[in-house]
Motif scaffolding. Structure first.
Motif, PDB file in Angstrom:
ATOM      1  N   THR A 135       7.872  13.577  -1.377  1.00  0.00           N
ATOM      2  CA  THR A 135       7.227  12.433  -0.081  1.00  0.00           C
ATOM      3  C   THR A 135       5.572  12.354   0.649  1.00  0.00           C
ATOM      4  OG1 THR A 135       8.306  12.806   1.343  1.00  0.00           O
ATOM      5  CG2 THR A 135       9.408  11.587  -0.735  1.00  0.00           C
ATOM      6  N   SER A 136       5.005  13.289   0.509  1.00  0.00           N
ATOM      7  CA  SER A 136       4.048  13.096   1.818  1.00  0.00           C
ATOM      8  C   SER A 136       3.073  12.522   1.681  1.00  0.00           C
ATOM      9  CB  SER A 136       3.286  14.963   0.700  1.00  0.00           C
ATOM     10  OG  SER A 136       3.091  15.032  -0.157  1.00  0.00           O
ATOM     11  N   PHE A 137       2.740  12.375  -0.028  1.00  0.00           N
ATOM     12  CA  PHE A 137       1.956  10.601   0.295  1.00  0.00           C
ATOM     13  C   PHE A 137       2.825   9.551   1.052  1.00  0.00           C
ATOM     14  CE2 PHE A 137       0.384  12.399  -3.384  1.00  0.00           C
ATOM     15  CZ  PHE A 137      -0.656  12.064  -2.942  1.00  0.00           C
ATOM     16  N   ASP A 138       3.678   9.349   1.178  1.00  0.00           N
ATOM     17  CA  ASP A 138       4.071   8.179   2.030  1.00  0.00           C
ATOM     18  C   ASP A 138       4.329   8.349   3.782  1.00  0.00           C
ATOM     19  OD1 ASP A 138       5.633   6.434   0.643  1.00  0.00           O
ATOM     20  OD2 ASP A 138       7.223   8.091  -0.261  1.00  0.00           O
ATOM     21  N   ARG A 139       4.455   9.892   3.516  1.00  0.00           N
ATOM     22  CA  ARG A 139       4.383  10.658   5.355  1.00  0.00           C
ATOM     23  C   ARG A 139       2.799  10.093   5.795  1.00  0.00           C
ATOM     24  NH1 ARG A 139       8.932  13.960   6.502  1.00  0.00           N
ATOM     25  NH2 ARG A 139       9.896  14.148   5.100  1.00  0.00           N
ATOM     26  N   ILE A 140       2.152  10.282   5.242  1.00  0.00           N
ATOM     27  CA  ILE A 140       0.786  10.858   5.393  1.00  0.00           C
ATOM     28  C   ILE A 140      -0.003   8.866   5.178  1.00  0.00           C
ATOM     29  CG2 ILE A 140      -2.168  10.607   4.170  1.00  0.00           C
ATOM     30  CD1 ILE A 140      -0.266  13.450   3.123  1.00  0.00           C
ATOM     31  N   ALA A 141       0.418   8.433   4.921  1.00  0.00           N
ATOM     32  CA  ALA A 141       0.184   7.121   4.369  1.00  0.00           C
ATOM     33  C   ALA A 141       1.347   6.005   5.348  1.00  0.00           C
ATOM     34  CB  ALA A 141       0.569   6.483   3.343  1.00  0.00           C
ATOM     35  N   ILE A 142       1.898   6.998   5.926  1.00  0.00           N
ATOM     36  CA  ILE A 142       2.444   5.789   7.758  1.00  0.00           C
ATOM     37  C   ILE A 142       1.640   6.279   8.551  1.00  0.00           C
ATOM     38  CG2 ILE A 142       4.220   6.046   9.123  1.00  0.00           C
ATOM     39  CD1 ILE A 142       6.202   6.445   6.636  1.00  0.00           C
ATOM     40  N   GLY A 143       0.894   8.028   8.676  1.00  0.00           N
ATOM     41  CA  GLY A 143       0.007   8.779   9.429  1.00  0.00           C
ATOM     42  C   GLY A 143      -0.823   8.345   9.957  1.00  0.00           C
ATOM     43  N   VAL A 144      -1.259   7.474   8.509  1.00  0.00           N
ATOM     44  CA  VAL A 144      -3.094   6.592   8.095  1.00  0.00           C
ATOM     45  C   VAL A 144      -2.464   5.327   9.171  1.00  0.00           C
ATOM     46  CG1 VAL A 144      -4.506   5.381   7.385  1.00  0.00           C
ATOM     47  CG2 VAL A 144      -4.262   8.100   7.326  1.00  0.00           C
ATOM     48  N   SER A 145      -1.462   4.529   8.656  1.00  0.00           N
ATOM     49  CA  SER A 145      -1.208   3.157   9.706  1.00  0.00           C
ATOM     50  C   SER A 145      -0.697   3.719  10.682  1.00  0.00           C
ATOM     51  CB  SER A 145       0.352   2.863   8.531  1.00  0.00           C
ATOM     52  OG  SER A 145      -0.064   2.334   6.999  1.00  0.00           O
ATOM     53  N   ILE A 199      -5.102   1.260  -0.248  1.00  0.00           N
ATOM     54  CA  ILE A 199      -4.763   0.277  -1.239  1.00  0.00           C
ATOM     55  C   ILE A 199      -4.420   2.095  -2.505  1.00  0.00           C
ATOM     56  CG2 ILE A 199      -5.679  -0.509  -4.185  1.00  0.00           C
ATOM     57  CD1 ILE A 199      -6.649  -2.421  -1.548  1.00  0.00           C
ATOM     58  N   GLY A 200      -5.267   2.891  -2.351  1.00  0.00           N
ATOM     59  CA  GLY A 200      -5.322   3.859  -2.798  1.00  0.00           C
ATOM     60  C   GLY A 200      -3.870   4.751  -2.722  1.00  0.00           C
ATOM     61  N   PHE A 201      -3.659   5.168  -1.209  1.00  0.00           N
ATOM     62  CA  PHE A 201      -2.056   5.125  -1.250  1.00  0.00           C
ATOM     63  C   PHE A 201      -1.125   4.859  -1.518  1.00  0.00           C
ATOM     64  CE2 PHE A 201      -4.858   8.099   2.129  1.00  0.00           C
ATOM     65  CZ  PHE A 201      -4.234   9.304   2.045  1.00  0.00           C
ATOM     66  N   ALA A 235       2.077   6.640  -3.588  1.00  0.00           N
ATOM     67  CA  ALA A 235       3.184   6.490  -3.129  1.00  0.00           C
ATOM     68  C   ALA A 235       4.567   5.651  -3.723  1.00  0.00           C
ATOM     69  CB  ALA A 235       2.917   6.944  -1.759  1.00  0.00           C
ATOM     70  N   LEU A 236       3.797   4.907  -3.207  1.00  0.00           N
ATOM     71  CA  LEU A 236       4.613   3.806  -3.850  1.00  0.00           C
ATOM     72  C   LEU A 236       4.842   3.540  -4.874  1.00  0.00           C
ATOM     73  CD1 LEU A 236       3.125   0.355  -0.949  1.00  0.00           C
ATOM     74  CD2 LEU A 236       5.543   2.108  -0.888  1.00  0.00           C
ATOM     75  N   GLY A 237       4.273   2.843  -6.059  1.00  0.00           N
ATOM     76  CA  GLY A 237       3.934   3.792  -7.018  1.00  0.00           C
ATOM     77  C   GLY A 237       5.022   4.910  -7.790  1.00  0.00           C
TER      78      GLY A 237
END
Length: 128
Positions: free
Chosen positions: A16-26, A63-65, A69-71
């Protein structure tokens, strides 16, 4: 029930690191929007120093993240809601990018970023 397609096995190897990174980037996007608004209000002449390309690059990264992550979440836990919420937020962010700079653009960008972060958080929680 997890899907045993090759793509699901590949995505299953990611955590789930992609989700964590995406939350951080958000969160960084949220800070960027608020800080830029405050700074531009205080120093209105600094607006020419910021390149508008940063917003297009940021949306492309979001969009890439989101795809990764969501896919991945759809294949791992089977829930569509995190991807729907995140995609809706990405759509709002893209729409806000087409607005002229001002309070409406900032408002809709913040709404979109918040929905994207919520989608990634729902995805992360569903994975555990």
């Amino acid at each position: 029930m997890p899907v045993s397609l090759p793509i699901a096995r590949l995505w299953g190897s990611m955590d789930t690191s992609f989700d964590r990174i995406a939350i951080g980037v958000s969160g960084l996007c949220l800070v960027h929007c608020l800080t830029t608004t405050i700074l531009l209000t205080i120093i209105s002449s600094a607006g020419g120093l910021l390149s508008p390309v940063i917003h297009e690059v940021g949306l492309t990264l979001a969009i890439g993240f989101g795809i990764l992550a969501l896919g991945r979440g759809i294949f791992m836990h089977g829930y569509m809601m995190p991807a729907v919420v995140g995609s809706f937020g990405l759509g709002i962010m893209a729409g806000a990018l087409s607005l002229p700079h001002g309070e409406f653009e900032i408002f809709w960008t913040l709404v979109g970023v918040s929905l994207v972060a919520l989608g990634h958080d729902l995805n992360r929680r569903a994975t555990y």
